[in-house]
Enzyme design. Sequence first.
Site, PDB file in Angstrom:
ATOM      1  N   ASN A  36     -12.957  -3.323   2.377  1.00 44.56           N
ATOM      2  CA  ASN A  36     -13.978  -2.283   2.487  1.00 44.56           C
ATOM      3  C   ASN A  36     -14.924  -2.418   1.302  1.00 44.56           C
ATOM      4  OD1 ASN A  36     -12.668  -1.075   4.752  1.00 44.56           O
ATOM      5  ND2 ASN A  36     -11.243  -0.094   3.361  1.00 44.56           N
TER       6      ASN A  36
ATOM      7  N   HIS B 215     -10.361  -5.309  -3.436  1.00 51.07           N
ATOM      8  CA  HIS B 215      -9.021  -5.455  -2.892  1.00 51.07           C
ATOM      9  C   HIS B 215      -9.113  -5.814  -1.417  1.00 51.07           C
ATOM     10  CE1 HIS B 215     -10.143  -1.209  -2.507  1.00 51.07           C
ATOM     11  NE2 HIS B 215      -9.305  -1.108  -1.475  1.00 51.07           N
TER      12      HIS B 215
ATOM     13  N   HIS C   8      -6.921  -5.701   2.111  1.00 48.18           N
ATOM     14  CA  HIS C   8      -5.766  -5.165   2.828  1.00 48.18           C
ATOM     15  C   HIS C   8      -5.276  -6.262   3.763  1.00 48.18           C
ATOM     16  CE1 HIS C   8      -6.619  -0.824   1.935  1.00 48.18           C
ATOM     17  NE2 HIS C   8      -7.843  -1.316   1.779  1.00 48.18           N
TER      18      HIS C   8
ATOM     19  N   ASP D 249       0.859  -1.188   0.000  1.00 52.48           N
ATOM     20  CA  ASP D 249       0.000   0.000   0.000  1.00 52.48           C
ATOM     21  C   ASP D 249       0.895   1.238   0.000  1.00 52.48           C
ATOM     22  OD1 ASP D 249      -1.677   2.222   1.288  1.00 52.48           O
ATOM     23  OD2 ASP D 249      -3.165   0.643   1.022  1.00 52.48           O
ATOM     24  N   ILE D 250       0.525   2.250  -0.780  1.00 43.07           N
ATOM     25  CA  ILE D 250       1.362   3.458  -0.844  1.00 43.07           C
ATOM     26  C   ILE D 250       1.229   4.336   0.394  1.00 43.07           C
ATOM     27  CG2 ILE D 250       1.433   3.531  -3.367  1.00 43.07           C
ATOM     28  CD1 ILE D 250      -0.629   5.829  -3.199  1.00 43.07           C
TER      29      ILE D 250
END
Length: 125
Positions: free
Chosen positions: A97, A110, A112, A39-40
Site C-alpha cells: 500500500n 512494507h 504484505h 502481521d499482528i
Amino acid sequence: MPIDATQPYDDQNIFAKILRGEIPSTKLYEDEWAYAFPDINPQAELHVLVIPKGAYVSWDDFSARASDEEIAGFIRAVGAVARQHDLVEPGYRLLANIGSHGGQEVPHLHVHLFGKQPLGPMIAR
C-alpha cells in the site's frame, strides 16, 4: 489512518522500532536487507510483513533512493520468504500500500505476503 507517502521518514514509526528491537516481534526471516514477521492482524491463513532495513517511507521512496544492491536484496528477500513458507505453488499474493489513496498506515515501506489459502479476486467486483 492512511499516511502521505511523500512525507519525510519518521524513525519513530512502529517498523523502525521493531528493526531497532524496541518492540518485540517474531522473526520469520532476516538478512542484511530485510526483516520479515507475522502481521499482528492477519487477513489470511498466512500473512507476513516484509520490510527493508533501510529508512524508506514507501515503494516510491525506495525505488527512487535505494541503491541497486538494496533493491535487489529486498526483492530477493521477499522471494525467499515465499519459498520458506512453500508458497510458490499453489501461489500467493503480494501487496504494498502506498500513500493515503493506497491505504498505507505505517510510514515504512512494507510488503504484505498472503498465502496458504485461495485468496479470490484482488478487488471485489
